[in-house]
Design an enzyme around this catalytic site. Sequence first.
Site, short mmCIF file in Angstrom:
data_model
loop_
_atom_site.label_atom_id
_atom_site.label_comp_id
_atom_site.label_asym_id
_atom_site.label_seq_id
_atom_site.Cartn_x
_atom_site.Cartn_y
_atom_site.Cartn_z
N ILE A 187 0.77 -1.19 0.08
CA ILE A 187 -0.22 0.04 0.16
C ILE A 187 0.94 1.09 -0.22
O ILE A 187 0.41 1.76 -0.43
CB ILE A 187 -0.17 -0.19 0.98
CG1 ILE A 187 -1.80 -0.72 0.61
CG2 ILE A 187 -1.76 1.45 1.92
CD1 ILE A 187 -2.45 -1.42 2.20
N TYR B 174 -0.36 -8.52 16.62
CA TYR B 174 0.06 -7.23 14.89
C TYR B 174 -1.31 -6.79 14.69
O TYR B 174 -0.97 -5.78 15.02
CB TYR B 174 -0.24 -7.79 13.34
CG TYR B 174 -0.59 -7.52 12.09
CD1 TYR B 174 0.41 -6.48 11.96
CD2 TYR B 174 -1.26 -7.39 11.49
CE1 TYR B 174 0.01 -5.64 10.75
CE2 TYR B 174 -1.99 -6.57 10.71
CZ TYR B 174 -0.75 -6.43 10.95
OH TYR B 174 -0.87 -4.77 8.89
N LYS C 79 -1.32 -2.74 15.59
CA LYS C 79 -2.41 -1.44 14.51
C LYS C 79 -3.10 -0.23 15.71
O LYS C 79 -3.30 0.43 14.95
CB LYS C 79 -2.74 -2.13 13.47
CG LYS C 79 -1.88 -2.98 12.06
CD LYS C 79 -0.82 -2.04 11.68
CE LYS C 79 -1.12 -1.30 10.88
NZ LYS C 79 -0.39 -0.65 10.13
#
Length: 316
Positions: A32, A181, A185
């Site tokens: 991204i 994870y 975030k």
Amino acid sequence: MPTTSSAPPWDVRRPPGADGRVFLVTGGNAGIGYFIAEQLSATGATVVLGSRDPAKAEAAMASIRAHVPGARVRAVRLDLADLSSLDTVADSLEEDRLDAVVHNAGVALDDPPREETGEGHELMFGTNHLGHFVLTHRLMPLLSAAPAARVVTMGSFAAKSERIDLDDLQSRKDYRPKRTYGRSKLAQMYFGIELDRRLRAAGSTVASVVAHPGGALDSLTPSRSPVHVRTAGARLAASPAALVLQGKDAGAWPAVRAVLDPAVAGGQLWGPRVFGLRGEPRREPLWDHLADPVVAARLWDASRDLTGADPGTVPG
């Protein structure tokens, strides 16, 4: 009479020009981050790719120049897992101001065992959250020198179902890679919201915005050789998923809008329009748990204690 806005509708394929502005995209050499950098380059801005791998950065810059004639793009070495290395990032930019930084880089581990950075932090929390926390602190003088800079933090839809464990931020008691994870975030997203609160309280002109890409898959992403190559088989196999998910090129749209759209304000959350998973970018209500200022403040204090940095401190 109803009021009308003079601003044209947002067009993801024709964003407004940004000639003369300077943007830093962490992890801009792949995924991204690459598409954020490519799309921002098309506005005439100078785009700096923050990357820990010079060879991958060179390949990404070559691809951007091939797709955006006249692109002003360059790279700086950036390793978010090594906090001490971030001390020199502002100088390495060789700019007198920075109009935006997009916190996109990150690491995701699929399997145990638990890994740590050189400073002893769990790798995903240390890189994804603490690395960007310290980087923002180091960049704040350059951001404050711009007329209306933005810090755009790229979160993840995976964080929506997670909750921060303030007593186990480093996942020492219970390490599960996917959950760790998602929590890393979520920590980033809390940081982005809390940063804006603190910047407003300090009277800063810098705004902090949070974005997420929805469901962005490699198999739905157009090729950018050698950065990313999508085979015909992968494209065909992914066709059913395109009904609810999207490619990483579209996953870049919320962050790009958060950087460029003058209507975007600090403290907001931006994501894809359709169920938060795909489509053009729109403003979303803050998720209930993300709007908790007590958790955000406690996480901030813990991050400051772990790193010695305080990105909410505005240069005098």
